[in-house]
Design an enzyme around this catalytic site. Structure first.
Site, PDB file in Angstrom:
ATOM      1  CG  HIS A   1     -45.031  43.949 -10.862  1.00 39.33           C
ATOM      2  ND1 HIS A   1     -46.025  43.094 -10.468  1.00 39.33           N
ATOM      3  CD2 HIS A   1     -44.060  43.863  -9.918  1.00 39.33           C
ATOM      4  CE1 HIS A   1     -45.669  42.502  -9.321  1.00 39.33           C
ATOM      5  NE2 HIS A   1     -44.484  42.966  -8.971  1.00 39.33           N
TER       6      HIS A   1
ATOM      7  CD  GLU B   1     -40.826  42.392  -8.621  1.00 37.84           C
ATOM      8  OE1 GLU B   1     -41.473  43.354  -8.172  1.00 37.84           O
ATOM      9  OE2 GLU B   1     -40.916  41.234  -8.169  1.00 37.84           O
TER      10      GLU B   1
ATOM     11  CG  HIS C   1     -40.770  37.431 -10.342  1.00 38.05           C
ATOM     12  ND1 HIS C   1     -41.156  38.741 -10.201  1.00 38.05           N
ATOM     13  CD2 HIS C   1     -41.628  36.716  -9.568  1.00 38.05           C
ATOM     14  CE1 HIS C   1     -42.193  38.823  -9.386  1.00 38.05           C
ATOM     15  NE2 HIS C   1     -42.497  37.609  -8.979  1.00 38.05           N
TER      16      HIS C   1
ATOM     17  CG  HIS D   1     -44.045  46.183  -4.659  1.00 40.07           C
ATOM     18  ND1 HIS D   1     -44.892  46.388  -5.718  1.00 40.07           N
ATOM     19  CD2 HIS D   1     -43.432  44.995  -4.904  1.00 40.07           C
ATOM     20  CE1 HIS D   1     -44.794  45.363  -6.560  1.00 40.07           C
ATOM     21  NE2 HIS D   1     -43.912  44.499  -6.087  1.00 40.07           N
TER      22      HIS D   1
ATOM     23  CE1 TYR E   1     -50.029  42.802  -4.643  1.00 41.42           C
ATOM     24  CE2 TYR E   1     -51.976  42.660  -6.027  1.00 41.42           C
ATOM     25  CZ  TYR E   1     -51.361  42.464  -4.810  1.00 41.42           C
ATOM     26  OH  TYR E   1     -52.056  41.950  -3.761  1.00 41.42           O
TER      27      TYR E   1
ATOM     28  CG  ASP F   1     -39.182  38.140  -7.454  1.00 38.71           C
ATOM     29  OD1 ASP F   1     -38.970  36.915  -7.347  1.00 38.71           O
ATOM     30  OD2 ASP F   1     -40.134  38.712  -6.887  1.00 38.71           O
TER      31      ASP F   1
ATOM     32  CG  HIS G   1     -43.359  34.561  -4.496  1.00 36.05           C
ATOM     33  ND1 HIS G   1     -43.247  35.824  -3.976  1.00 36.05           N
ATOM     34  CD2 HIS G   1     -43.358  34.716  -5.844  1.00 36.05           C
ATOM     35  CE1 HIS G   1     -43.181  36.696  -4.967  1.00 36.05           C
ATOM     36  NE2 HIS G   1     -43.250  36.055  -6.109  1.00 36.05           N
TER      37      HIS G   1
ATOM     38  CG  HIS H   1     -38.475  41.437  -4.676  1.00 36.65           C
ATOM     39  ND1 HIS H   1     -39.549  41.758  -5.477  1.00 36.65           N
ATOM     40  CD2 HIS H   1     -38.214  42.534  -3.931  1.00 36.65           C
ATOM     41  CE1 HIS H   1     -39.914  43.016  -5.224  1.00 36.65           C
ATOM     42  NE2 HIS H   1     -39.118  43.506  -4.297  1.00 36.65           N
TER      43      HIS H   1
ATOM     44  CD  GLU I   1     -41.584  40.373  -3.344  1.00 29.37           C
ATOM     45  OE1 GLU I   1     -42.087  41.473  -3.552  1.00 29.37           O
ATOM     46  OE2 GLU I   1     -41.197  39.623  -4.251  1.00 29.37           O
TER      47      GLU I   1
ATOM     48  CG  ASP J   1     -45.089  35.586  -9.933  1.00 30.85           C
ATOM     49  OD1 ASP J   1     -44.471  35.346  -8.878  1.00 30.85           O
ATOM     50  OD2 ASP J   1     -45.566  36.714 -10.191  1.00 30.85           O
TER      51      ASP J   1
ATOM     52  NE  ARG K   1     -56.405  42.208  -4.537  1.00 31.27           N
ATOM     53  CZ  ARG K   1     -55.930  41.643  -5.648  1.00 31.27           C
ATOM     54  NH1 ARG K   1     -56.009  42.273  -6.807  1.00 31.27           N
ATOM     55  NH2 ARG K   1     -55.381  40.464  -5.619  1.00 31.27           N
TER      56      ARG K   1
END
Ligand code: FE
Ligand code: FE
Ligand code: ZN
Length: 263
Positions: free
Chosen positions: A91, A126, A163, A51, A54, A160, A210, A195, A240, A208, A21
């Site tokens: 991203h 990504e 995605h 990663h 995000y 991904d 998963h 991913h 993920e 999006d 975060r």
């Protein structure tokens, strides 16, 4: 992290370079880094795929958000040099109404500022589902970022599966065509990692969400085709999926079995 990954049969793993975060990162403990390098050699790990947080947005309308993203990325890349030669996935960003053009411009500007000469980490864009104003849903947008960046040789792509599917690429029905298209637009030599996620929604939904491998709209057959595809074999594949550790162990052994039987 490395020990956990090895215990569930993995030979790569992803990790957030800091609280996903956002916020300030902890300094790396040299002893931790040394023991991770030792474990990676011993267990025959492939490249790791770090990663970025995000919340990072290189193309926000707010200067403070853009500034944070650039600083965080520069700082992450500096710290990753203690583990040379791995990947850093992020991203591309959300243009929040400024339009894709301006978004791409800002992303390139940020990358040009942050990417360093002599850096050993390859930075991966990504592929995005296209939720909201996300940039990077299409291969063309990703290519324009790579192309517009003065240090584009330091960039690659992480595909991904959830995605691209949500973004409108039918990898269930026409995987080979999608890979051809990737090759034509970006070049498969830029594809560095995957991913692996199933999707809760239909192709083109731009949602999006998963799903566990084989339980979603992609289904098990899609993943059989992916892990046995000769153009994808050998790439780091990161799960993920919504799972706990034992769920990941099951998915890894299932996918490994399929890959083994095809080899
Ligand atoms: Fe991601
Ligand atoms: Fe992802
Ligand atoms: Zn996602």
């Amino acid at each position: 992290m490395g020990v956990t990954a090895a215990s569930i049969g993995a030979n790569t793993f992803a990790f957030f370079t800091r609280n996903p975060r956002g916020g300030k990162a902890k300094a790396l403990d040299p002893a931790d880094v040394a023991s991770l390098r030792e474990l990676m050699t011993r267990e025959g790990f492939g490249r790791l795929v770090a990663h970025a947080p995000y919340t990072m947005n290189l193309c926000s309308t707010k200067a403070s958000v853009v500034d944070f993203a650039r600083r965080a990325m520069a700082d992450d890349l500096e710290r990753l040099e203690s583990l040379p030669g791995n990947y850093y996935n992020f991203h591309p960003g959300s243009h929040v109404g400024q339009g894709v053009e301006r978004g791409i411009e800002l992303i390139c500007e940020g990358l040009d500022q942050v990417l360093g000469v002599g850096q050993s980490t390859t930075v991966l864009l990504e592929t995005m589902a296209g939720k909201g104003s996300e940039v990077g849903r299409t291969f063309e947008e990703l290519e324009r970022i790579i192309d517009g960046c003065a240090k584009g040789e330091l960039l690659g792509v992480c595909l991904d599966t959830c995605h691209v599917w949500d973004g409108g690429y039918d990898i269930r029905g026409r995987l080979e065509d999608v890979l051809d298209e990737f090759d034509h637009v970006i070049g498969l030599e830029r594809l560095k990692a995957l991913h692996l996620n199933d999707s809760k929604n239909a192709c083109g939904s731009r949602k999006d969400r998963h799903e566990k491998i084989g339980r979603g709209a992609l289904g098990m057959e899609s993943f059989e085709a992916i892990v046995t595809n000769e153009r994808l074999v050998g790439l780091p594949m990161i799960l993920e999926t919504p799972n706990e550790l034992d769920g990941y162990a099951t998915e890894i052994s299932l996918l490994r079995k399929i890959a083994r039987e095809a080899a």
